[in-house]
Motif scaffolding. Structure first.
Motif, PDB file in Angstrom:
ATOM      1  N   ALA A 215       0.829  -1.206   0.000  1.00 42.32           N
ATOM      2  CA  ALA A 215       0.000   0.000   0.000  1.00 42.32           C
ATOM      3  C   ALA A 215       0.864   1.255   0.000  1.00 42.32           C
ATOM      4  CB  ALA A 215      -0.929  -0.010   1.209  1.00 42.32           C
ATOM      5  N   ALA A 216       1.966   1.226   0.757  1.00 44.52           N
ATOM      6  CA  ALA A 216       2.854   2.392   0.814  1.00 44.52           C
ATOM      7  C   ALA A 216       3.531   2.642  -0.531  1.00 44.52           C
ATOM      8  CB  ALA A 216       3.895   2.198   1.912  1.00 44.52           C
ATOM      9  N   LEU A 217       3.973   1.587  -1.187  1.00 45.89           N
ATOM     10  CA  LEU A 217       4.605   1.737  -2.501  1.00 45.89           C
ATOM     11  C   LEU A 217       3.642   2.378  -3.504  1.00 45.89           C
ATOM     12  CD1 LEU A 217       6.424  -1.711  -2.895  1.00 45.89           C
ATOM     13  CD2 LEU A 217       7.528   0.514  -2.591  1.00 45.89           C
ATOM     14  N   LEU A 218       2.404   1.894  -3.494  1.00 48.48           N
ATOM     15  CA  LEU A 218       1.408   2.407  -4.429  1.00 48.48           C
ATOM     16  C   LEU A 218       1.006   3.838  -4.067  1.00 48.48           C
ATOM     17  CD1 LEU A 218      -0.799  -0.790  -4.788  1.00 48.48           C
ATOM     18  CD2 LEU A 218       0.780   0.142  -6.486  1.00 48.48           C
ATOM     19  N   ALA A 219       0.832   4.103  -2.773  1.00 52.99           N
ATOM     20  CA  ALA A 219       0.441   5.442  -2.343  1.00 52.99           C
ATOM     21  C   ALA A 219       1.514   6.476  -2.648  1.00 52.99           C
ATOM     22  CB  ALA A 219       0.125   5.435  -0.845  1.00 52.99           C
ATOM     23  N   ASP A 220       2.771   6.060  -2.543  1.00 52.44           N
ATOM     24  CA  ASP A 220       3.882   6.963  -2.841  1.00 52.44           C
ATOM     25  C   ASP A 220       4.157   7.087  -4.338  1.00 52.44           C
ATOM     26  OD1 ASP A 220       4.196   7.361  -0.135  1.00 52.44           O
ATOM     27  OD2 ASP A 220       5.859   5.951   0.083  1.00 52.44           O
ATOM     28  N   GLY A 221       3.429   6.321  -5.153  1.00 50.32           N
ATOM     29  CA  GLY A 221       3.610   6.401  -6.598  1.00 50.32           C
ATOM     30  C   GLY A 221       4.920   5.833  -7.090  1.00 50.32           C
ATOM     31  N   LEU A 222       5.507   4.917  -6.320  1.00 52.70           N
ATOM     32  CA  LEU A 222       6.810   4.381  -6.698  1.00 52.70           C
ATOM     33  C   LEU A 222       6.719   3.287  -7.752  1.00 52.70           C
ATOM     34  CD1 LEU A 222       8.695   4.275  -3.272  1.00 52.70           C
ATOM     35  CD2 LEU A 222       9.187   5.731  -5.242  1.00 52.70           C
ATOM     36  N   VAL A 223       5.568   2.624  -7.861  1.00 47.39           N
ATOM     37  CA  VAL A 223       5.403   1.546  -8.834  1.00 47.39           C
ATOM     38  C   VAL A 223       4.040   1.652  -9.499  1.00 47.39           C
ATOM     39  CG1 VAL A 223       6.984  -0.065  -7.692  1.00 47.39           C
ATOM     40  CG2 VAL A 223       4.560  -0.038  -7.044  1.00 47.39           C
ATOM     41  N   ASP A 224       3.931   1.020 -10.663  1.00 42.30           N
ATOM     42  CA  ASP A 224       2.676   0.997 -11.408  1.00 42.30           C
ATOM     43  C   ASP A 224       1.888  -0.281 -11.163  1.00 42.30           C
ATOM     44  OD1 ASP A 224       3.093   3.485 -13.054  1.00 42.30           O
ATOM     45  OD2 ASP A 224       4.870   2.339 -13.638  1.00 42.30           O
ATOM     46  N   TYR A 225       2.574  -1.337 -10.748  1.00 44.73           N
ATOM     47  CA  TYR A 225       1.900  -2.602 -10.473  1.00 44.73           C
ATOM     48  C   TYR A 225       2.713  -3.392  -9.464  1.00 44.73           C
ATOM     49  CZ  TYR A 225       5.289  -4.498 -13.837  1.00 44.73           C
ATOM     50  OH  TYR A 225       6.442  -4.849 -14.496  1.00 44.73           O
ATOM     51  N   VAL A 226       2.034  -4.289  -8.771  1.00 39.67           N
ATOM     52  CA  VAL A 226       2.679  -5.135  -7.771  1.00 39.67           C
ATOM     53  C   VAL A 226       2.228  -6.574  -7.982  1.00 39.67           C
ATOM     54  CG1 VAL A 226       2.940  -5.641  -5.313  1.00 39.67           C
ATOM     55  CG2 VAL A 226       2.766  -3.268  -6.079  1.00 39.67           C
ATOM     56  N   ALA A 227       3.181  -7.491  -7.975  1.00 43.22           N
ATOM     57  CA  ALA A 227       2.843  -8.911  -7.873  1.00 43.22           C
ATOM     58  C   ALA A 227       2.746  -9.204  -6.380  1.00 43.22           C
ATOM     59  CB  ALA A 227       3.902  -9.772  -8.534  1.00 43.22           C
ATOM     60  N   PHE A 228       1.520  -9.325  -5.901  1.00 39.67           N
ATOM     61  CA  PHE A 228       1.237  -9.367  -4.474  1.00 39.67           C
ATOM     62  C   PHE A 228       0.956 -10.799  -4.049  1.00 39.67           C
ATOM     63  CE2 PHE A 228      -2.049  -8.493  -1.020  1.00 39.67           C
ATOM     64  CZ  PHE A 228      -1.105  -8.233  -0.045  1.00 39.67           C
ATOM     65  N   GLY A 229       2.024 -11.482  -3.622  1.00 42.12           N
ATOM     66  CA  GLY A 229       1.873 -12.833  -3.117  1.00 42.12           C
ATOM     67  C   GLY A 229       2.168 -13.914  -4.143  1.00 42.12           C
ATOM     68  N   ILE A 230       2.380 -15.120  -3.618  1.00 40.35           N
ATOM     69  CA  ILE A 230       2.648 -16.327  -4.397  1.00 40.35           C
ATOM     70  C   ILE A 230       1.660 -17.394  -3.958  1.00 40.35           C
ATOM     71  CG2 ILE A 230       4.375 -18.095  -4.950  1.00 40.35           C
ATOM     72  CD1 ILE A 230       6.511 -16.060  -4.042  1.00 40.35           C
ATOM     73  N   ASP A 231       1.093 -18.116  -4.905  1.00 44.51           N
ATOM     74  CA  ASP A 231       0.049 -19.084  -4.552  1.00 44.51           C
ATOM     75  C   ASP A 231       0.486 -20.071  -3.481  1.00 44.51           C
ATOM     76  OD1 ASP A 231       1.809 -20.412  -6.249  1.00 44.51           O
ATOM     77  OD2 ASP A 231       0.268 -21.137  -7.630  1.00 44.51           O
ATOM     78  N   LEU A 232       1.706 -20.613  -3.595  1.00 45.26           N
ATOM     79  CA  LEU A 232       2.183 -21.584  -2.613  1.00 45.26           C
ATOM     80  C   LEU A 232       2.291 -20.964  -1.220  1.00 45.26           C
ATOM     81  CD1 LEU A 232       4.958 -23.686  -4.389  1.00 45.26           C
ATOM     82  CD2 LEU A 232       2.886 -24.552  -3.302  1.00 45.26           C
ATOM     83  N   VAL A 233       2.770 -19.743  -1.150  1.00 48.66           N
ATOM     84  CA  VAL A 233       2.899 -19.058   0.142  1.00 48.66           C
ATOM     85  C   VAL A 233       1.520 -18.772   0.723  1.00 48.66           C
ATOM     86  CG1 VAL A 233       3.746 -16.977   1.298  1.00 48.66           C
ATOM     87  CG2 VAL A 233       5.125 -18.064  -0.490  1.00 48.66           C
ATOM     88  N   LEU A 234       0.606 -18.315  -0.125  1.00 45.50           N
ATOM     89  CA  LEU A 234      -0.745 -18.021   0.336  1.00 45.50           C
ATOM     90  C   LEU A 234      -1.453 -19.285   0.794  1.00 45.50           C
ATOM     91  CD1 LEU A 234      -1.749 -15.481  -2.448  1.00 45.50           C
ATOM     92  CD2 LEU A 234      -1.181 -14.944  -0.075  1.00 45.50           C
ATOM     93  N   LEU A 235      -1.252 -20.384   0.082  1.00 47.77           N
ATOM     94  CA  LEU A 235      -1.855 -21.653   0.473  1.00 47.77           C
ATOM     95  C   LEU A 235      -1.268 -22.140   1.799  1.00 47.77           C
ATOM     96  CD1 LEU A 235      -3.700 -24.035  -0.163  1.00 47.77           C
ATOM     97  CD2 LEU A 235      -1.859 -25.003  -1.552  1.00 47.77           C
ATOM     98  N   ASN A 236       0.042 -22.026   1.933  1.00 43.43           N
ATOM     99  CA  ASN A 236       0.694 -22.420   3.177  1.00 43.43           C
ATOM    100  C   ASN A 236       0.161 -21.607   4.360  1.00 43.43           C
ATOM    101  OD1 ASN A 236       2.896 -23.746   4.753  1.00 43.43           O
ATOM    102  ND2 ASN A 236       3.649 -21.641   4.880  1.00 43.43           N
ATOM    103  N   ARG A 237      -0.014 -20.299   4.126  1.00 39.04           N
ATOM    104  CA  ARG A 237      -0.531 -19.432   5.185  1.00 39.04           C
ATOM    105  C   ARG A 237      -1.971 -19.804   5.543  1.00 39.04           C
ATOM    106  NH1 ARG A 237      -0.270 -13.507   3.353  1.00 39.04           N
ATOM    107  NH2 ARG A 237       1.951 -14.047   3.326  1.00 39.04           N
ATOM    108  N   ALA A 238      -2.780 -20.056   4.537  1.00 40.80           N
ATOM    109  CA  ALA A 238      -4.172 -20.414   4.791  1.00 40.80           C
ATOM    110  C   ALA A 238      -4.283 -21.733   5.544  1.00 40.80           C
ATOM    111  CB  ALA A 238      -4.940 -20.490   3.472  1.00 40.80           C
ATOM    112  N   LEU A 239      -3.466 -22.714   5.161  1.00 39.89           N
ATOM    113  CA  LEU A 239      -3.477 -24.000   5.866  1.00 39.89           C
ATOM    114  C   LEU A 239      -3.042 -23.828   7.321  1.00 39.89           C
ATOM    115  CD1 LEU A 239      -1.957 -26.266   3.089  1.00 39.89           C
ATOM    116  CD2 LEU A 239      -4.293 -26.375   3.950  1.00 39.89           C
ATOM    117  N   GLY A 240      -1.991 -23.027   7.515  1.00 38.40           N
ATOM    118  CA  GLY A 240      -1.523 -22.790   8.872  1.00 38.40           C
ATOM    119  C   GLY A 240      -2.560 -22.080   9.720  1.00 38.40           C
TER     120      GLY A 240
END
Length: 256
Positions: A215-240
């Motif tokens: 959110a800070a990167l986008l609010a500061d206008g430093l980037v145009d797009y973000v790859a936010f997360g990885i499916d395996l990491v998100l799945l691991n987090r959800a399982l945990g």
């Protein structure tokens, strides 16, 4: 000539490393703008990635794929299956950026072979011109050398975007391999790359796994797009989270 795909808005994508047709659908329903099919890391092979690309509507400008190198053979297969962007990792020179452009763009910009295998992929009076506009050519900068040579990379004709790999970039500076840097050489590199990409009319993206940092990167206008997360990491987090919630509930019942 720049692609139309990256002309509007901040966009949020997710890295897909699993050979699943469902993940792009779930990501879209959840509110993501698209996916980066990751053939560099994870379990995705070329055939699986091509099949997934064919399942994504042709008008999704954010059906991207990250390859392991600028090898034109793999890139061509992905593009002919419908990839609307190709991310090539560890670009450290203008020559590497030129090789990426050559593999992703038709003449007169690049040297992509004309052999469409997905009908109606590019719409326009000139198929080659429409294809060049539709496909985003994205160089990933993730080393100190890449940052030092950033202007020669970013100014490469036909290049549309720069994608920052912050963890690898941190390691190249002798820092821990994490991505959420608010100061130091990684932060300085982000600011430097932003200045250069704006000067050359190229967009800038980054990987991030943390909401507040994104959110800070986008609010500061430093980037145009973000790859936010990885499916395996998100799945691991959800399982945990799921199993920990159950353990907490069981512990509460046992104490009562």
């Amino acid at each position: 000539m720049k692609t139309a795909a990256l002309a509007s808005g901040p966009k949020i994508l997710v890295h897909q490393t699993l050979p699943s047709f469902s993940i792009p659908e779930w990501a879209k329903v959840a509110g993501y703008d698209g996916v980066i099919l990751d053939l560099q890391h994870g379990e995705l092979g070329l055939d699986a990635a091509c099949g997934i690309l064919r399942s994504i509507p042709r008008d999704n400008a954010y059906a991207w794929a990250r390859v392991g190198s600028t090898d034109p053979g793999q890139i061509l297969r992905l593009l002919d299956s419908g990839a609307r962007g190709i991310v090539a990792p560890t670009i450290e020179s203008r020559e590497q950026a030129q090789a990426l452009v050559a593999a992703t763009k038709y003449l007169p910009i690049g040297n992509r072979s004309m052999g469409p295998s997905r009908p109606g992929l590019y719409i326009g009076d000139s198929y080659a011109e429409a294809g060049n506009l539709a496909v985003s050519t994205i160089a990933q900068i993730e080393t100190r050398i890449g940052v030092e040579r950033a202007e020669e990379i970013i100014s490469t004709p036909g290049l549309d975007s720069i994608y920052i790999g912050p963890a690898d970039l941190a390691v190249s500076y002798g820092l821990p391999g994490r991505g959420d840097w608010d100061d130091g050489p990684v932060r300085d590199a982000i600011v430097h790359l932003r200045e250069l990409t704006q000067a050359h009319g190229v967009t800038l993206g980054i990987y991030s796994g943390k909401s507040a940092y994104t959110a800070a990167l986008l609010a500061d206008g430093l980037v145009d797009y973000v790859a936010f997360g990885i499916d395996l990491v998100l799945l691991n987090r959800a399982l945990g989270d799921n199993i920990n919630e159950l353990k907490t509930a069981l512990s509460t019942r046992n104490r009562s």
